[in-house]
Design a protein around this motif. Structure first.
Motif, PDB file in Angstrom:
ATOM      1  N   ASP A  94       0.841  -1.201   0.000  1.00 34.58           N
ATOM      2  CA  ASP A  94       0.000   0.000   0.000  1.00 34.58           C
ATOM      3  C   ASP A  94       0.877   1.252   0.000  1.00 34.58           C
ATOM      4  N   ARG A  95       1.905   1.265   0.826  1.00 36.07           N
ATOM      5  CA  ARG A  95       2.792   2.419   0.915  1.00 36.07           C
ATOM      6  C   ARG A  95       3.543   2.642  -0.392  1.00 36.07           C
ATOM      7  N   ILE A  96       4.057   1.568  -0.977  1.00 33.29           N
ATOM      8  CA  ILE A  96       4.801   1.683  -2.238  1.00 33.29           C
ATOM      9  C   ILE A  96       3.901   2.230  -3.340  1.00 33.29           C
ATOM     10  N   LEU A  97       2.693   1.707  -3.437  1.00 29.13           N
ATOM     11  CA  LEU A  97       1.755   2.184  -4.470  1.00 29.13           C
ATOM     12  C   LEU A  97       1.410   3.655  -4.282  1.00 29.13           C
ATOM     13  N   ARG A  98       1.234   4.079  -3.043  1.00 29.53           N
ATOM     14  CA  ARG A  98       0.912   5.479  -2.771  1.00 29.53           C
ATOM     15  C   ARG A  98       2.071   6.408  -3.159  1.00 29.53           C
ATOM     16  N   VAL A  99       3.288   6.002  -2.822  1.00 36.70           N
ATOM     17  CA  VAL A  99       4.455   6.837  -3.145  1.00 36.70           C
ATOM     18  C   VAL A  99       4.632   6.929  -4.659  1.00 36.70           C
ATOM     19  N   VAL A 100       4.492   5.802  -5.353  1.00 35.40           N
ATOM     20  CA  VAL A 100       4.644   5.803  -6.812  1.00 35.40           C
ATOM     21  C   VAL A 100       3.551   6.649  -7.465  1.00 35.40           C
ATOM     22  N   LEU A 101       2.311   6.467  -7.035  1.00 38.70           N
ATOM     23  CA  LEU A 101       1.200   7.237  -7.602  1.00 38.70           C
ATOM     24  C   LEU A 101       1.365   8.733  -7.325  1.00 38.70           C
ATOM     25  N   GLY A 102       1.714   9.072  -6.099  1.00 40.62           N
ATOM     26  CA  GLY A 102       1.911  10.482  -5.743  1.00 40.62           C
ATOM     27  C   GLY A 102       3.029  11.123  -6.537  1.00 40.62           C
ATOM     28  N   ALA A 103       4.150  10.408  -6.665  1.00 41.86           N
ATOM     29  CA  ALA A 103       5.282  10.942  -7.421  1.00 41.86           C
ATOM     30  C   ALA A 103       4.923  11.096  -8.902  1.00 41.86           C
ATOM     31  N   ALA A 104       4.161  10.146  -9.444  1.00 45.79           N
ATOM     32  CA  ALA A 104       3.753  10.226 -10.849  1.00 45.79           C
ATOM     33  C   ALA A 104       2.823  11.423 -11.085  1.00 45.79           C
ATOM     34  N   LEU A 105       1.901  11.661 -10.171  1.00 45.72           N
ATOM     35  CA  LEU A 105       1.001  12.807 -10.324  1.00 45.72           C
ATOM     36  C   LEU A 105       1.759  14.134 -10.227  1.00 45.72           C
ATOM     37  N   ILE A 106       2.690  14.223  -9.300  1.00 49.85           N
ATOM     38  CA  ILE A 106       3.470  15.454  -9.172  1.00 49.85           C
ATOM     39  C   ILE A 106       4.350  15.657 -10.405  1.00 49.85           C
ATOM     40  N   ALA A 107       4.928  14.588 -10.928  1.00 47.55           N
ATOM     41  CA  ALA A 107       5.715  14.689 -12.160  1.00 47.55           C
ATOM     42  C   ALA A 107       4.825  15.131 -13.319  1.00 47.55           C
ATOM     43  N   GLY A 108       3.582  14.633 -13.349  1.00 46.06           N
ATOM     44  CA  GLY A 108       2.628  15.052 -14.378  1.00 46.06           C
ATOM     45  C   GLY A 108       2.340  16.536 -14.318  1.00 46.06           C
ATOM     46  N   TYR A 109       2.326  17.095 -13.127  1.00 44.73           N
ATOM     47  CA  TYR A 109       2.116  18.534 -12.984  1.00 44.73           C
ATOM     48  C   TYR A 109       3.237  19.316 -13.662  1.00 44.73           C
ATOM     49  N   PHE A 110       4.472  18.895 -13.433  1.00 52.50           N
ATOM     50  CA  PHE A 110       5.602  19.620 -14.018  1.00 52.50           C
ATOM     51  C   PHE A 110       5.705  19.407 -15.525  1.00 52.50           C
ATOM     52  N   PRO A 165      -1.331  11.225  -1.504  1.00 55.57           N
ATOM     53  CA  PRO A 165      -0.845   9.842  -1.400  1.00 55.57           C
ATOM     54  C   PRO A 165       0.657   9.765  -1.151  1.00 55.57           C
ATOM     55  N   LEU A 166       1.419  10.736  -1.653  1.00 54.17           N
ATOM     56  CA  LEU A 166       2.859  10.728  -1.427  1.00 54.17           C
ATOM     57  C   LEU A 166       3.167  10.861   0.065  1.00 54.17           C
ATOM     58  N   VAL A 167       2.559  11.828   0.712  1.00 57.94           N
ATOM     59  CA  VAL A 167       2.814  12.058   2.135  1.00 57.94           C
ATOM     60  C   VAL A 167       2.299  10.900   2.985  1.00 57.94           C
ATOM     61  N   THR A 168       1.087  10.422   2.713  1.00 57.44           N
ATOM     62  CA  THR A 168       0.560   9.320   3.518  1.00 57.44           C
ATOM     63  C   THR A 168       1.378   8.049   3.308  1.00 57.44           C
ATOM     64  N   GLY A 169       1.906   7.851   2.112  1.00 63.14           N
ATOM     65  CA  GLY A 169       2.762   6.695   1.862  1.00 63.14           C
ATOM     66  C   GLY A 169       4.084   6.802   2.588  1.00 63.14           C
ATOM     67  N   LEU A 170       4.641   7.991   2.650  1.00 66.10           N
ATOM     68  CA  LEU A 170       5.909   8.187   3.352  1.00 66.10           C
ATOM     69  C   LEU A 170       5.744   8.070   4.868  1.00 66.10           C
ATOM     70  N   ILE A 171       4.619   8.557   5.382  1.00 67.48           N
ATOM     71  CA  ILE A 171       4.365   8.499   6.825  1.00 67.48           C
ATOM     72  C   ILE A 171       3.956   7.082   7.247  1.00 67.48           C
ATOM     73  N   GLY A 172       3.188   6.400   6.396  1.00 69.25           N
ATOM     74  CA  GLY A 172       2.711   5.060   6.728  1.00 69.25           C
ATOM     75  C   GLY A 172       1.379   5.062   7.437  1.00 69.25           C
ATOM     76  N   SER A 173       0.727   6.192   7.459  1.00 65.93           N
ATOM     77  CA  SER A 173      -0.560   6.301   8.136  1.00 65.93           C
ATOM     78  C   SER A 173      -1.519   7.119   7.278  1.00 65.93           C
ATOM     79  N   CYS A 174      -2.726   6.607   7.145  1.00 65.54           N
ATOM     80  CA  CYS A 174      -3.755   7.290   6.356  1.00 65.54           C
ATOM     81  C   CYS A 174      -4.901   7.705   7.284  1.00 65.54           C
TER      82      CYS A 174
END
Length: 68
Positions: free
Chosen positions: A10-26, A43-52
């Motif tokens: 769950d954490r890995i998917l959130r970090v990947v999805l969050g990073a992809a969306l932020i990259a899409g912005y740029f 999703p990036l922050v919640t994935g890094l923290i480990g808590s939703c």
């Protein structure tokens, strides 16, 4: 602090999805709704923290059960 309620996958998917969306912005910052890509921060922050917080409210946990 916040209780961990996300498993490793769950954490890995959130970090990947969050990073992809932020990259899409740029990559598409001139688009009409490009600000929506910034929602990837959540999703990036919640994935890094480990808590939703939403998982906490709904009583969901994807963490494996601790043994012992």
């Amino acid at each position: 602090m916040l209780k961990k309620n996300e498993g490793n996958i769950d954490r890995i998917l959130r970090v990947v999805l969050g990073a992809a969306l932020i990259a899409g912005y740029f990559m598409n910052s001139d688009g009409a709704y490009s600000w929506l890509y910034l929602l990837g921060i959540i999703p990036l922050v919640t994935g890094l923290i480990g808590s939703c917080p939403l998982y906490t409210v709904l009583g969901i946990s994807t963490c494996p059960m601790k043994k012992g």
